[in-house]
Motif scaffolding. Sequence first.
Motif, PDB file in Angstrom:
ATOM      1  N   GLY A 229       0.804  -1.218   0.000  1.00 38.58           N
ATOM      2  CA  GLY A 229       0.000   0.000   0.000  1.00 38.58           C
ATOM      3  C   GLY A 229       0.833   1.262   0.000  1.00 38.58           C
ATOM      4  N   GLY A 230       0.176   2.390   0.099  1.00 36.93           N
ATOM      5  CA  GLY A 230       0.844   3.682   0.093  1.00 36.93           C
ATOM      6  C   GLY A 230       1.530   3.984   1.411  1.00 36.93           C
ATOM      7  N   THR A 231       2.363   5.031   1.411  1.00 41.23           N
ATOM      8  CA  THR A 231       3.079   5.424   2.622  1.00 41.23           C
ATOM      9  C   THR A 231       3.625   6.830   2.454  1.00 41.23           C
ATOM     10  OG1 THR A 231       4.759   4.703   4.232  1.00 41.23           O
ATOM     11  CG2 THR A 231       5.353   4.581   1.906  1.00 41.23           C
ATOM     12  N   GLU A 232       4.255   7.323   3.506  1.00 41.57           N
ATOM     13  CA  GLU A 232       5.015   8.571   3.458  1.00 41.57           C
ATOM     14  C   GLU A 232       6.446   8.268   3.857  1.00 41.57           C
ATOM     15  OE1 GLU A 232       3.174  11.510   5.910  1.00 41.57           O
ATOM     16  OE2 GLU A 232       1.301  11.529   4.756  1.00 41.57           O
ATOM     17  N   HIS A 233       7.389   8.975   3.237  1.00 40.38           N
ATOM     18  CA  HIS A 233       8.806   8.694   3.503  1.00 40.38           C
ATOM     19  C   HIS A 233       9.612   9.976   3.396  1.00 40.38           C
ATOM     20  CE1 HIS A 233      12.547   6.353   3.602  1.00 40.38           C
ATOM     21  NE2 HIS A 233      12.981   7.187   2.678  1.00 40.38           N
ATOM     22  N   ARG A 234      10.544  10.178   4.332  1.00 42.35           N
ATOM     23  CA  ARG A 234      11.454  11.322   4.285  1.00 42.35           C
ATOM     24  C   ARG A 234      12.879  10.813   4.085  1.00 42.35           C
ATOM     25  NH1 ARG A 234      11.659  16.621   5.051  1.00 42.35           N
ATOM     26  NH2 ARG A 234      13.590  17.572   5.818  1.00 42.35           N
ATOM     27  N   MET A 235      13.563  11.387   3.097  1.00 44.34           N
ATOM     28  CA  MET A 235      14.921  10.949   2.784  1.00 44.34           C
ATOM     29  C   MET A 235      15.935  11.509   3.779  1.00 44.34           C
ATOM     30  SD  MET A 235      15.047  11.209  -1.338  1.00 44.34           S
ATOM     31  CE  MET A 235      13.767  10.436  -2.335  1.00 44.34           C
ATOM     32  N   LEU A 236      17.017  10.761   3.965  1.00 42.87           N
ATOM     33  CA  LEU A 236      18.107  11.199   4.826  1.00 42.87           C
ATOM     34  C   LEU A 236      18.851  12.377   4.202  1.00 42.87           C
ATOM     35  CD1 LEU A 236      19.750   7.784   5.798  1.00 42.87           C
ATOM     36  CD2 LEU A 236      18.354   9.234   7.272  1.00 42.87           C
ATOM     37  N   PRO A 237      19.578  13.151   5.028  1.00 40.06           N
ATOM     38  CA  PRO A 237      20.507  14.128   4.456  1.00 40.06           C
ATOM     39  C   PRO A 237      21.602  13.387   3.676  1.00 40.06           C
ATOM     40  CG  PRO A 237      20.189  14.476   6.827  1.00 40.06           C
ATOM     41  CD  PRO A 237      19.579  13.150   6.494  1.00 40.06           C
ATOM     42  N   ASP A 238      22.141  14.023   2.655  1.00 38.30           N
ATOM     43  CA  ASP A 238      23.126  13.390   1.782  1.00 38.30           C
ATOM     44  C   ASP A 238      24.499  13.366   2.450  1.00 38.30           C
ATOM     45  OD1 ASP A 238      25.061  12.922  -0.359  1.00 38.30           O
ATOM     46  OD2 ASP A 238      23.376  13.181  -1.711  1.00 38.30           O
ATOM     47  N   MET A 239      24.961  12.175   2.832  1.00 38.00           N
ATOM     48  CA  MET A 239      26.232  12.045   3.538  1.00 38.00           C
ATOM     49  C   MET A 239      27.410  12.478   2.663  1.00 38.00           C
ATOM     50  SD  MET A 239      27.102   7.967   3.585  1.00 38.00           S
ATOM     51  CE  MET A 239      25.564   7.390   4.280  1.00 38.00           C
ATOM     52  N   ILE A 240      27.289  12.336   1.339  1.00 36.21           N
ATOM     53  CA  ILE A 240      28.387  12.733   0.452  1.00 36.21           C
ATOM     54  C   ILE A 240      28.503  14.255   0.424  1.00 36.21           C
ATOM     55  CG2 ILE A 240      29.416  12.397  -1.810  1.00 36.21           C
ATOM     56  CD1 ILE A 240      28.727   9.823  -0.190  1.00 36.21           C
ATOM     57  N   ILE A 242      27.570  16.218   2.861  1.00 34.42           N
ATOM     58  CA  ILE A 242      28.076  16.596   4.183  1.00 34.42           C
ATOM     59  C   ILE A 242      29.598  16.472   4.216  1.00 34.42           C
ATOM     60  CG2 ILE A 242      28.106  15.924   6.628  1.00 34.42           C
ATOM     61  CD1 ILE A 242      25.126  14.986   6.099  1.00 34.42           C
ATOM     62  N   GLY A 243      30.125  15.360   3.719  1.00 28.41           N
ATOM     63  CA  GLY A 243      31.576  15.190   3.647  1.00 28.41           C
ATOM     64  C   GLY A 243      32.233  16.229   2.766  1.00 28.41           C
ATOM     65  N   SER A 244      31.576  16.576   1.663  1.00 23.19           N
ATOM     66  CA  SER A 244      32.102  17.598   0.759  1.00 23.19           C
ATOM     67  C   SER A 244      32.223  18.944   1.467  1.00 23.19           C
ATOM     68  CB  SER A 244      31.199  17.733  -0.475  1.00 23.19           C
ATOM     69  OG  SER A 244      31.080  16.508  -1.166  1.00 23.19           O
ATOM     70  N   PHE A 245      31.230  19.284   2.287  1.00 21.73           N
ATOM     71  CA  PHE A 245      31.255  20.574   2.989  1.00 21.73           C
ATOM     72  C   PHE A 245      32.319  20.590   4.094  1.00 21.73           C
ATOM     73  CE2 PHE A 245      26.512  21.028   1.798  1.00 21.73           C
ATOM     74  CZ  PHE A 245      26.852  21.611   0.591  1.00 21.73           C
ATOM     75  N   ILE A 246      32.549  19.445   4.737  1.00 22.66           N
ATOM     76  CA  ILE A 246      33.636  19.368   5.718  1.00 22.66           C
ATOM     77  C   ILE A 246      34.967  19.653   5.021  1.00 22.66           C
ATOM     78  CG2 ILE A 246      34.915  17.844   7.270  1.00 22.66           C
ATOM     79  CD1 ILE A 246      32.268  16.344   7.776  1.00 22.66           C
ATOM     80  N   GLY A 247      35.185  19.004   3.880  1.00 23.13           N
ATOM     81  CA  GLY A 247      36.413  19.216   3.121  1.00 23.13           C
ATOM     82  C   GLY A 247      36.542  20.642   2.624  1.00 23.13           C
ATOM     83  N   LEU A 248      35.443  21.227   2.169  1.00 21.66           N
ATOM     84  CA  LEU A 248      35.446  22.609   1.687  1.00 21.66           C
ATOM     85  C   LEU A 248      35.881  23.566   2.795  1.00 21.66           C
ATOM     86  CD1 LEU A 248      34.566  24.900  -0.320  1.00 21.66           C
ATOM     87  CD2 LEU A 248      32.296  24.725   0.714  1.00 21.66           C
ATOM     88  N   ALA A 249      35.330  23.385   3.997  1.00 26.47           N
ATOM     89  CA  ALA A 249      35.674  24.266   5.111  1.00 26.47           C
ATOM     90  C   ALA A 249      37.170  24.197   5.416  1.00 26.47           C
ATOM     91  CB  ALA A 249      34.853  23.890   6.343  1.00 26.47           C
ATOM     92  N   ILE A 258      27.387  22.878   9.375  1.00 25.01           N
ATOM     93  CA  ILE A 258      26.531  22.054   8.518  1.00 25.01           C
ATOM     94  C   ILE A 258      25.357  21.592   9.372  1.00 25.01           C
ATOM     95  CG2 ILE A 258      26.483  20.129   6.885  1.00 25.01           C
ATOM     96  CD1 ILE A 258      29.633  20.185   7.131  1.00 25.01           C
ATOM     97  N   ARG A 259      24.155  21.990   8.981  1.00 27.31           N
ATOM     98  CA  ARG A 259      22.968  21.793   9.808  1.00 27.31           C
ATOM     99  C   ARG A 259      22.268  20.457   9.516  1.00 27.31           C
ATOM    100  NH1 ARG A 259      23.468  25.712  13.671  1.00 27.31           N
ATOM    101  NH2 ARG A 259      23.646  27.812  12.775  1.00 27.31           N
ATOM    102  N   ASN A 260      21.701  19.868  10.570  1.00 26.84           N
ATOM    103  CA  ASN A 260      20.792  18.714  10.428  1.00 26.84           C
ATOM    104  C   ASN A 260      21.394  17.620   9.555  1.00 26.84           C
ATOM    105  OD1 ASN A 260      18.731  20.181  11.899  1.00 26.84           O
ATOM    106  ND2 ASN A 260      18.357  21.339  10.023  1.00 26.84           N
ATOM    107  N   PHE A 282      30.545  18.795  17.380  1.00 30.34           N
ATOM    108  CA  PHE A 282      29.204  18.268  17.138  1.00 30.34           C
ATOM    109  C   PHE A 282      28.245  18.905  18.145  1.00 30.34           C
ATOM    110  CE2 PHE A 282      32.309  15.038  15.913  1.00 30.34           C
ATOM    111  CZ  PHE A 282      31.995  14.920  14.568  1.00 30.34           C
ATOM    112  N   VAL A 283      27.302  19.658  17.620  1.00 27.24           N
ATOM    113  CA  VAL A 283      26.342  20.378  18.453  1.00 27.24           C
ATOM    114  C   VAL A 283      24.947  19.913  18.058  1.00 27.24           C
ATOM    115  CG1 VAL A 283      25.524  22.636  19.212  1.00 27.24           C
ATOM    116  CG2 VAL A 283      27.909  22.362  18.486  1.00 27.24           C
ATOM    117  N   GLY A 284      24.342  19.083  18.914  1.00 29.39           N
ATOM    118  CA  GLY A 284      23.058  18.504  18.530  1.00 29.39           C
ATOM    119  C   GLY A 284      23.243  17.655  17.277  1.00 29.39           C
ATOM    120  N   ASP A 285      22.504  17.995  16.230  1.00 20.58           N
ATOM    121  CA  ASP A 285      22.630  17.264  14.959  1.00 20.58           C
ATOM    122  C   ASP A 285      23.394  18.083  13.917  1.00 20.58           C
ATOM    123  OD1 ASP A 285      22.139  14.844  13.615  1.00 20.58           O
ATOM    124  OD2 ASP A 285      20.452  15.708  12.519  1.00 20.58           O
ATOM    125  N   ASP A 286      24.170  19.074  14.382  1.00 23.05           N
ATOM    126  CA  ASP A 286      24.960  19.921  13.490  1.00 23.05           C
ATOM    127  C   ASP A 286      26.445  19.580  13.621  1.00 23.05           C
ATOM    128  OD1 ASP A 286      22.527  21.135  13.082  1.00 23.05           O
ATOM    129  OD2 ASP A 286      23.008  22.930  14.274  1.00 23.05           O
TER     130      ASP A 286
END
Length: 434
Positions: A229-240, A242-249, A258-260, A282-286
């Motif tokens: 049957g039908g459902t609702e789904h929320r996708m995860l944040p993109d780990m790649i 996130i890693g790219s932004f760590i490297g950029l910084a 990097i939030r959430n 690491f502050v909460g989920d940031d």
Amino acid sequence: MPSFEVTGGKKLSGSINPQGAKNEALQILSAVLLTPEKVTITNIPDILDVNMLIELLADMNVKVERPQRDTCIFQADDINLDYLHSEAFRKKSGQLRGSVMFAGPLLARFRKAFIPKPGGDKIGRRRLDTHIIGFEKLGAEFTYHAEDGFFHLNAPNLKGTNLLLDEPSVTGTANIILAAVMAKGTTTIYNAACEPYVQQLCRMLTRMGARIQGIGSNLLTIEGVDYLGGTEHRMLPDMIEIGSFIGLAAMTQSDITIRNVGLENLGVIPDKFRQLGIHMNFVGDDIHVPAQDVYEIQTFLDGSVLTIYDHPWPGFTPDLLSIVLVVATQARGSVLIHQKMFESRLFFVDKLIDMGAQIILCDPHRAAVIGLGREQQLRGITMSSPDIRAGVSLLIAALSAEGKSTIQNIEQIDRGYQHIDERLRALGADIKRI
């Protein structure tokens, strides 16, 4: 063809939110074909590959509502199966490797599927054997028709079976799961991929009525059902991303938050960037990456040169090796990058060498990086993006380099990173789409 014009050497600051996970999207969007009921997906990345897959679903007569750019409501209650064997479908789906993910749900629900020769990144051989062998063991008949360019799959009697995968392929595992959830009987998949994306797919299917045990492990047990049957789904944040932004910084000596990020789903990714000497809070989920003048690559405990390599989950993802490599060029110290899975993914290093990086390409799978420790700044050049991840690595290099760089073939970057130029400008980057 558009290009990015980048003036580097600027420190960035601010916060950024990662997009939804591209690699999850291709599986989740394909799963909507399993049911005639409505399926609502949120946190969809607004990128070329995903938008093309949504267009393909609409072309197949799936009803698509998009109330927001990151939200779609799908209803596959009147699929045009003839379109799946058309020249239009072959041309369009052949540009997108993710279209192979349609095969599993189509076999499950309609007992037949067509797979065109796959497109996507030119990063080496990416075989479909795991998909096809899995389908055959479930009872599908497989033939290739040279005259129409399609692999034909027919499965009038799709039956559960015991499978030992020859490799823990993420897309192969997902495709077999999508077929097995409506096969008759029980299917066990050993050596299954267990990435968070596969876990997300299994949880979504469970909410739709599938019976799956072992989620998160490499042994899945699936009891086939007659209806989903039908459902609702929320996708995860993109780990790649996130890693790219760590490297950029780190590369640009910037203070970025990097939030959430979904920390519990990042696995060893933060640890690998720590091995390069990058500080993170690491502050909460940031994740807060403070500005660093210098970051120093660790050695192994015996003092030998660090090696960073890719490995199936929970090992380090191959999609971030290009990022790690470019970040290492401005670190203090040396590292060996070993790309095991794809034989052409390191060939972009010639462009980094032209920018002044000290890299020895040992063979198609290994590169030794001698970090410059910021004693010599990279210099801007004109270059072309060969694939999604290498393209963003070159963009990071350009943002840290002295002078102006031009990056061509940025359609490759757009395939995986949504509105990346706009989002980087919000952090203070000097980047223009020309």
